[in-house]
Scaffold this active site. Structure first.
Site, mmCIF file in Angstrom:
data_model
loop_
_atom_site.group_PDB
_atom_site.id
_atom_site.type_symbol
_atom_site.label_atom_id
_atom_site.label_comp_id
_atom_site.label_asym_id
_atom_site.label_seq_id
_atom_site.Cartn_x
_atom_site.Cartn_y
_atom_site.Cartn_z
ATOM 1 N N LYS A 107 -22.497 80.354 19.860
ATOM 2 C CA LYS A 107 -23.738 80.943 20.126
ATOM 3 C C LYS A 107 -23.189 82.225 20.339
ATOM 4 O O LYS A 107 -23.890 83.759 19.926
ATOM 5 C CB LYS A 107 -24.520 81.368 21.248
ATOM 6 N N GLU A 109 -34.118 85.323 24.217
ATOM 7 C CA GLU A 109 -34.879 83.776 24.341
ATOM 8 C C GLU A 109 -33.222 82.687 24.746
ATOM 9 O O GLU A 109 -32.895 82.508 24.098
ATOM 10 C CB GLU A 109 -35.701 83.397 23.556
ATOM 11 N N SER A 145 -20.413 72.256 17.310
ATOM 12 C CA SER A 145 -20.406 73.131 17.937
ATOM 13 C C SER A 145 -20.840 73.863 18.919
ATOM 14 O O SER A 145 -20.983 74.913 19.425
ATOM 15 C CB SER A 145 -22.865 73.548 17.152
HETATM 16 C C1 LIG Z 1 -27.910 76.196 20.467
HETATM 17 C C2 LIG Z 1 -27.741 75.032 19.722
HETATM 18 C C3 LIG Z 1 -27.944 74.859 18.471
HETATM 19 C C4 LIG Z 1 -28.879 74.658 18.210
HETATM 20 O O1 LIG Z 1 -28.740 76.399 17.107
HETATM 21 P P1 LIG Z 1 -28.846 76.280 15.841
HETATM 22 O O2 LIG Z 1 -29.028 77.804 15.620
HETATM 23 O O3 LIG Z 1 -29.145 75.375 15.087
HETATM 24 O O4 LIG Z 1 -27.139 76.026 15.106
HETATM 25 C C5 LIG Z 1 -26.755 73.536 18.348
HETATM 26 N N1 LIG Z 1 -25.875 72.900 19.005
HETATM 27 C C6 LIG Z 1 -25.553 73.996 20.169
HETATM 28 C C7 LIG Z 1 -24.339 73.815 20.784
HETATM 29 C C8 LIG Z 1 -26.262 74.915 20.828
HETATM 30 O O5 LIG Z 1 -25.838 75.393 22.075
#
Ligand SMILES: *Cc1c(COP(=O)(O)O)cnc(C)c1O
Length: 393
Positions: free
Chosen positions: A86, A108, A375
């Protein structure tokens, strides 16, 4: 503006009248800054020295051996400052807001990671920050609520609707309409009205760009398969985008299969969703026969949203990317597998990509190469892990 921001029949700018001018101003600022040498230099500097980029592309040898097929590499967005991808996007939008003379950031958040990343950038850039969060998400992501407050952000609970991300997004948009003069709305995924889906994708594309040069350096070639989880789809499009023109590379987006196949029990938009318009964009949505937005469920708050990024809708229909889903239980199990095999506790969102890969990789050959987008890290999911361990041990 009317014809801008479409991916085939998806995307666009379905915003209330009051937001058209601010969205246009944002688009103009972004179009200008994206080619501005000083802006890019400032962003690159922060990504390097503040976020800790490039993040490693780690060869998970134990996991690869366990799966008994291809070589598995993990793109370690969990190692970024604040613990998820993010921050790549919030820093970019923070710099744009600053250039536009804004002094207040609105966000948000679902899992809290985007809220934490926005609160972080607000501190760094000397701006005030309000974060809207569903009351249900506040309860299940308490550590992130506290983090945002420590960083000086005001976290406002949203009690409407399902008390999750969709409702928090509506409140954030409402705030922006009222305070557009001094405020920028930092949207956290590749969603919403134009220019957000394109702008957020561009800021996340660094994930795929780094992966491309890192895999060349490590393996002397490009990967065969890329796997990433898809909430709104920003980490996935960020990893996939630089590879889209390489037709031989297979890409798989993994949605939240929740705890069942009925509407309301999951967030698998491509499995049972239909095109429609929600929160500024036309895309696949989970909705009932009358077109009412359906409830969703996922163990991972970050994937718990009834819509998917419009570029993914386009890539789904054109069959360039395949989409699948895994259940809460499969995600939890895979997270524990990674923890035990590699000493890495992933976010439950990322564990959805892992769960698919653990099933899929055994069908591949040893010389093939798979990259999984990790992620984020699992610190925020401690409560869910504790409950799972208490249940299974
Ligand atoms: C917010 C989040 C996601 C999902 O958001 P995308 O926009 O689909 O990437 C995935 N993994 C983590 C660790 C997140 O914080």
């Amino acid at each position: 503006m009317k014809n801008d921001g479409f991916f085939g029949e998806y995307g666009g700018c379905y915003a209330p009248e009051t937001l058209i001018a601010p969205l246009e101003a944002l688009k103009d600022a972004y179009d200008k800054l994206k080619h501005d040498h000083l802006f890019q230099k400032a962003l690159q500097k922060l990504l390097g020295h503040y976020v800790g980029r490039p993040t490693p592309l780690y060869h998970a040898a134990q996991l690869s051996r366990y799966c008994g097929g291809a070589k598995i590499f993990l793109k370690r967005e969990d190692l970024t400052h604040t613990g998820a991808h993010k921050i790549n996007n919030t820093l970019g939008q923070g710099l744009i807001a600053k250039h536009m003379g804004k002094t207040r950031l609105i966000a948000e958040t679902g899992a809290g990671q985007h809220g934490v990343a926005t609160a972080t950038v607000a501190s760094l850039m000397g701006m005030s920050c309000v974060v809207y969060m569903g009351a249900k998400d506040m309860a299940r992501q308490r550590p992130n609520v506290k983090r945002m407050q420590i960083l000086g952000a005001q976290v406002l609970p949203v009690y409407n609707g399902s008390q999750t991300l969709k409702d928090a997004t509506s409140e954030a948009m409402r705030d922006w309409v009222l305070n557009v003069k001094d405020s920028h709305y930092v949207l956290g995924s590749a969603l919403g009205p134009h220019p957000y889906p394109t702008m957020v994708r561009d800021f996340q594309t660094i994930i795929g760009q780094e992966t491309k040069s890192q895999i060349q350096a490590l393996c002397g070639r490009l990967p065969d398969t890329l796997v990433a989880c898809v909430g709104g789809g920003s980490n996935a499009i960020g990893l996939f985008y630089p590879f889209l023109t390489e037709q031989s590379i297979q890409m798989i987006g993994v949605e939240a299969g929740g705890f069942g196949d009925q509407l309301g029990q999951h967030a698998a938009r491509f499995k049972s969703g239909k095109p429609g318009v929600l929160q500024g964009t036309r895309t696949y949505l989970l909705q009932d026969d009358d077109g009412n937005i359906a409830g969703t469920s996922s163990i991972s708050a970050g994937l718990d949203y009834p819509g998917v990024g419009p570029e993914h809708a386009y890539l789904h229909d054109s069959k360039r990317i395949q989409y699948t889903s895994v259940t809460d239980q499969e995600a939890l199990k895979s997270a524990l597998t990674l923890a035990r095999l590699e000493g890495i506790i992933p976010a439950l969102e990322s564990a959805h990509a892992l769960a698919f890969a653990i099933e899929y990789v055994p069908t591949l050959t040893k010389d093939q190469v798979v990259v999984i987008g990790l992620s984020g890290r699992g610190d925020k999911d401690l409560e869910a892990f504790i409950q799972a361990l208490e249940g299974s041990l």
